[in-house]
Design a protein around this motif. Structure first.
Motif, PDB file in Angstrom:
ATOM      1  N   ARG A 125      70.854 -15.239  -6.112  1.00  0.00           N
ATOM      2  CA  ARG A 125      70.386 -16.623  -6.125  1.00  0.00           C
ATOM      3  C   ARG A 125      71.015 -17.399  -7.283  1.00  0.00           C
ATOM      4  O   ARG A 125      71.371 -18.568  -7.140  1.00  0.00           O
ATOM      5  N   PHE A 126      71.135 -16.731  -8.425  1.00  0.00           N
ATOM      6  CA  PHE A 126      71.736 -17.366  -9.599  1.00  0.00           C
ATOM      7  C   PHE A 126      73.188 -17.746  -9.298  1.00  0.00           C
ATOM      8  O   PHE A 126      73.627 -18.854  -9.622  1.00  0.00           O
ATOM      9  N   ILE A 127      73.922 -16.846  -8.663  1.00  0.00           N
ATOM     10  CA  ILE A 127      75.324 -17.112  -8.312  1.00  0.00           C
ATOM     11  C   ILE A 127      75.414 -18.311  -7.377  1.00  0.00           C
ATOM     12  O   ILE A 127      76.248 -19.208  -7.556  1.00  0.00           O
ATOM     13  N   SER A 128      74.540 -18.354  -6.376  1.00  0.00           N
ATOM     14  CA  SER A 128      74.566 -19.442  -5.404  1.00  0.00           C
ATOM     15  C   SER A 128      74.216 -20.783  -6.063  1.00  0.00           C
ATOM     16  O   SER A 128      74.847 -21.802  -5.783  1.00  0.00           O
ATOM     17  N   THR A 129      73.221 -20.775  -6.948  1.00  0.00           N
ATOM     18  CA  THR A 129      72.759 -22.006  -7.592  1.00  0.00           C
ATOM     19  C   THR A 129      73.786 -22.551  -8.572  1.00  0.00           C
ATOM     20  O   THR A 129      73.970 -23.770  -8.684  1.00  0.00           O
ATOM     21  N   HIS A 130      74.475 -21.650  -9.266  1.00  0.00           N
ATOM     22  CA  HIS A 130      75.362 -22.070 -10.362  1.00  0.00           C
ATOM     23  C   HIS A 130      76.842 -21.895 -10.028  1.00  0.00           C
ATOM     24  O   HIS A 130      77.674 -21.821 -10.932  1.00  0.00           O
ATOM     25  N   ARG A 131      77.173 -21.864  -8.766  1.00  0.00           N
ATOM     26  CA  ARG A 131      78.546 -21.550  -8.357  1.00  0.00           C
ATOM     27  C   ARG A 131      79.586 -22.509  -8.907  1.00  0.00           C
ATOM     28  O   ARG A 131      80.763 -22.147  -9.058  1.00  0.00           O
ATOM     29  N   ASN A 132      79.175 -23.755  -9.209  1.00  0.00           N
ATOM     30  CA  ASN A 132      80.137 -24.749  -9.701  1.00  0.00           C
ATOM     31  C   ASN A 132      79.977 -25.050 -11.188  1.00  0.00           C
ATOM     32  O   ASN A 132      80.640 -25.953 -11.712  1.00  0.00           O
ATOM     33  N   ASP A 133      79.113 -24.296 -11.872  1.00  0.00           N
ATOM     34  CA  ASP A 133      78.840 -24.558 -13.289  1.00  0.00           C
ATOM     35  C   ASP A 133      79.864 -23.886 -14.193  1.00  0.00           C
ATOM     36  O   ASP A 133      80.576 -22.956 -13.789  1.00  0.00           O
TER      37      ASP A 133
ATOM     38  N   LEU B  31      77.030 -21.021 -19.155  1.00  0.00           N
ATOM     39  CA  LEU B  31      76.059 -20.094 -18.566  1.00  0.00           C
ATOM     40  C   LEU B  31      75.921 -18.823 -19.397  1.00  0.00           C
ATOM     41  O   LEU B  31      74.833 -18.248 -19.493  1.00  0.00           O
ATOM     42  N   ALA B  32      77.024 -18.391 -20.002  1.00  0.00           N
ATOM     43  CA  ALA B  32      77.004 -17.151 -20.786  1.00  0.00           C
ATOM     44  C   ALA B  32      76.065 -17.240 -21.985  1.00  0.00           C
ATOM     45  O   ALA B  32      75.590 -16.212 -22.498  1.00  0.00           O
ATOM     46  N   LEU B  33      75.762 -18.461 -22.420  1.00  0.00           N
ATOM     47  CA  LEU B  33      74.889 -18.650 -23.582  1.00  0.00           C
ATOM     48  C   LEU B  33      73.405 -18.714 -23.204  1.00  0.00           C
ATOM     49  O   LEU B  33      72.551 -18.879 -24.068  1.00  0.00           O
ATOM     50  N   GLN B  34      73.117 -18.583 -21.903  1.00  0.00           N
ATOM     51  CA  GLN B  34      71.744 -18.769 -21.442  1.00  0.00           C
ATOM     52  C   GLN B  34      71.099 -17.478 -20.940  1.00  0.00           C
ATOM     53  O   GLN B  34      70.176 -17.499 -20.126  1.00  0.00           O
ATOM     54  N   ALA B  35      71.545 -16.351 -21.423  1.00  0.00           N
ATOM     55  CA  ALA B  35      71.072 -15.053 -20.924  1.00  0.00           C
ATOM     56  C   ALA B  35      69.559 -14.900 -21.070  1.00  0.00           C
ATOM     57  O   ALA B  35      68.885 -14.345 -20.176  1.00  0.00           O
ATOM     58  N   GLN B  36      69.000 -15.389 -22.166  1.00  0.00           N
ATOM     59  CA  GLN B  36      67.557 -15.211 -22.398  1.00  0.00           C
ATOM     60  C   GLN B  36      66.707 -15.948 -21.376  1.00  0.00           C
ATOM     61  O   GLN B  36      65.557 -15.571 -21.119  1.00  0.00           O
ATOM     62  N   LYS B  37      67.242 -16.977 -20.747  1.00  0.00           N
ATOM     63  CA  LYS B  37      66.476 -17.741 -19.755  1.00  0.00           C
ATOM     64  C   LYS B  37      66.370 -17.015 -18.420  1.00  0.00           C
ATOM     65  O   LYS B  37      65.539 -17.360 -17.583  1.00  0.00           O
ATOM     66  N   TYR B  38      67.226 -15.998 -18.206  1.00  0.00           N
ATOM     67  CA  TYR B  38      67.287 -15.323 -16.902  1.00  0.00           C
ATOM     68  C   TYR B  38      67.235 -13.806 -17.093  1.00  0.00           C
ATOM     69  O   TYR B  38      68.229 -13.099 -16.875  1.00  0.00           O
ATOM     70  N   PRO B  39      66.090 -13.281 -17.506  1.00  0.00           N
ATOM     71  CA  PRO B  39      65.997 -11.845 -17.806  1.00  0.00           C
ATOM     72  C   PRO B  39      66.202 -10.940 -16.584  1.00  0.00           C
ATOM     73  O   PRO B  39      66.580  -9.778 -16.740  1.00  0.00           O
TER      74      PRO B  39
END
Length: 412
Positions: free
Chosen positions: A9-17, A22-30
């Motif tokens: 789901r993360f890949i689909s949602t952020h495919r164009n980001d 995104l690499a700096l947001q690891a803590q938001k997506y455990p």
């Protein structure tokens, strides 16, 4: 490669980001396997230009950056498939599978194909992707290509793409420096297949490659958007004299790649024809100027092209051509000449006027582009094209031009 639902789901949602953000947001997506997700997002974004038909499909998995960087584009893979005659396309063995682009497009012509790759991760990706692409006739083998070659059953075609980098990441330019060494394997390859397609670096010298391989039937120099991408050699069981080997120079548009029968500039010749071709030279440029595409320049078809397209060469070493009537189908860039001058300051002022930008090309001229720009105070860009070259009477000149679009360019 297994990805959980949260990661998908993360890949689909952020495919164009932006993957760096995104690499700096690891803590938001455990619950997300972020490293794996970033590889897939970056791969999909890279595929938008390189493999557009795959990028449009959901579920395709991508490898790490290096493998994707080194793989063929969709345009060049389609061209390879166009080279293979339908009558010869029974079984295929791809001994250097990689990401599987070439195997996928080549295999569409075959009733059965075998993809061989020694990296297990790439095999897993290929085994996942091929069924999604409707390529259920491809068998995936995790093995060393040379070891597999020694044991394999005979095939109609073998495809091999030797690694073109040394152990330190440097580019290699000789067949003997590639891994595996196709020259050493030539006898075994032809013992296992009727036809062999070898993909080599465009940095290789074509004449030396033909000397190293004794059973070359034809050669293809493939460019995309006038950038030379690869050299293809077709090996077979008969022997062709080196000077009689057909050399096909193809320049493809990036997003089509339909091969010799579709969109693209194709010019074919032999060395014997090149050596025997008359070429006329001129001291005075005509109304139009022509620069052959990258594949023709790489192949060295400098004399043969002149009588075929009824153009004159500016100088034996300049590789620029001219005519008074526009040649619509010239395989390269075409320009309308708007002025010619020597390096005299007054002449330069009269021809260049007040322009501050130009696209500068140097052909057989005693100065680099950077040196010339500094001397005449021009920055890069704009609609003016400036060629610094030498005429047949050895005069050094600047030729000011405007680009002439080919019919297919006008339609886009």
């Amino acid at each position: 490669m297994e990805l959980n639902d949260e990661t998908l789901r993360f890949i689909s949602t952020h495919r164009n980001d932006d993957v760096r953000s995104l690499a700096l947001q690891a803590q938001k997506y455990p619950d997300v396997d972020l490293p794996a997700a970033l590889i897939q997002i970056a791969g999909r974004q890279a595929a938008a230009e390189k493999i557009p038909s795959w990028q449009a499909m959901d579920g395709i998995l991508y490898p790490r950056h290096l493998s994707l960087e080194q793989c063929s584009s969709e345009a060049t893979a389609q061209y390879k498939a166009s080279v293979i005659p339908e009558a010869t396309a029974g079984t295929l063995a791809d001994l250097t599978g990689g990401f599987g682009i070439d195997c996928a497009f080549l295999s569409a012509k075959f009733r059965h194909a075998t993809y061989v790759e020694r990296q297990e991760a790439l095999c897993e990706i290929a085994a996942h992707n091929f069924p999604l692409l409707g390529l259920n006739h491809i068998q995936v083998k995790n093995a060393d290509g040379v070891s597999y070659l020694q044991e394999m059953s005979p095939a109609d075609w073998i495809f091999i793409d030797p690694a073109r980098r040394d152990g330190h990441g440097g580019k290699t330019v000789a067949i003997a420096d590639c891994e595996p060494d196709v020259a050493e394997l030539e006898t075994l390859l032809l013992a296992k297949a009727r036809h062999v397609m070898v993909k080599l670096s465009p940095m290789l010298d074509l004449s030396l490659a033909i000397q190293d391989l004794k059973h070359v039937q034809e050669a293809h120099i493939v460019s995309v958007n006038n950038e030379c991408k690869e050299l293809l050699l077709i090996l077979g069981h008969s022997t062709v004299a080196p000077d009689d080997i057909p050399i096909h120079c193809i320049n493809l548009p990036a997003k089509e790649g339909k091969g010799a029968q579709g969109t693209g500039q194709l010019f074919s010749f032999t060395r014997s024809r090149e050596l025997s071709s008359p070429a006329t030279y001129t001291d005075v440029p005509g109304k139009y100027l022509y620069e052959p595409n990258a594949s023709i320049l790489k192949a060295g078809a400098f004399r043969n092209i002149a009588p075929i397209y009824k153009v004159e060469k500016l100088h034996p070493n300049s590789h620029l051509y001219t005519s008074d009537e526009l040649v619509e189908n010239f395989p390269g860039r075409s320009f309308r000449i708007t002025g010619v001058c020597t390096l005299n300051k007054k002449e330069i002022k009269a021809v260049l006027g007040d322009i501050r930008k130009a696209n500068v090309t140097v052909r057989n001229f005693p100065a680099s582009v950077a040196e010339l720009r500094k001397r005449i105070k021009l920055s890069e860009g704009g609609d003016v094209y400036l060629f610094a070259t030498t005429l047949n009477n050895e005069q050094k000149v600047l030729i000011r031009c405007e680009k002439v679009l080919h019919p297919e360019q006008k339609a886009t």
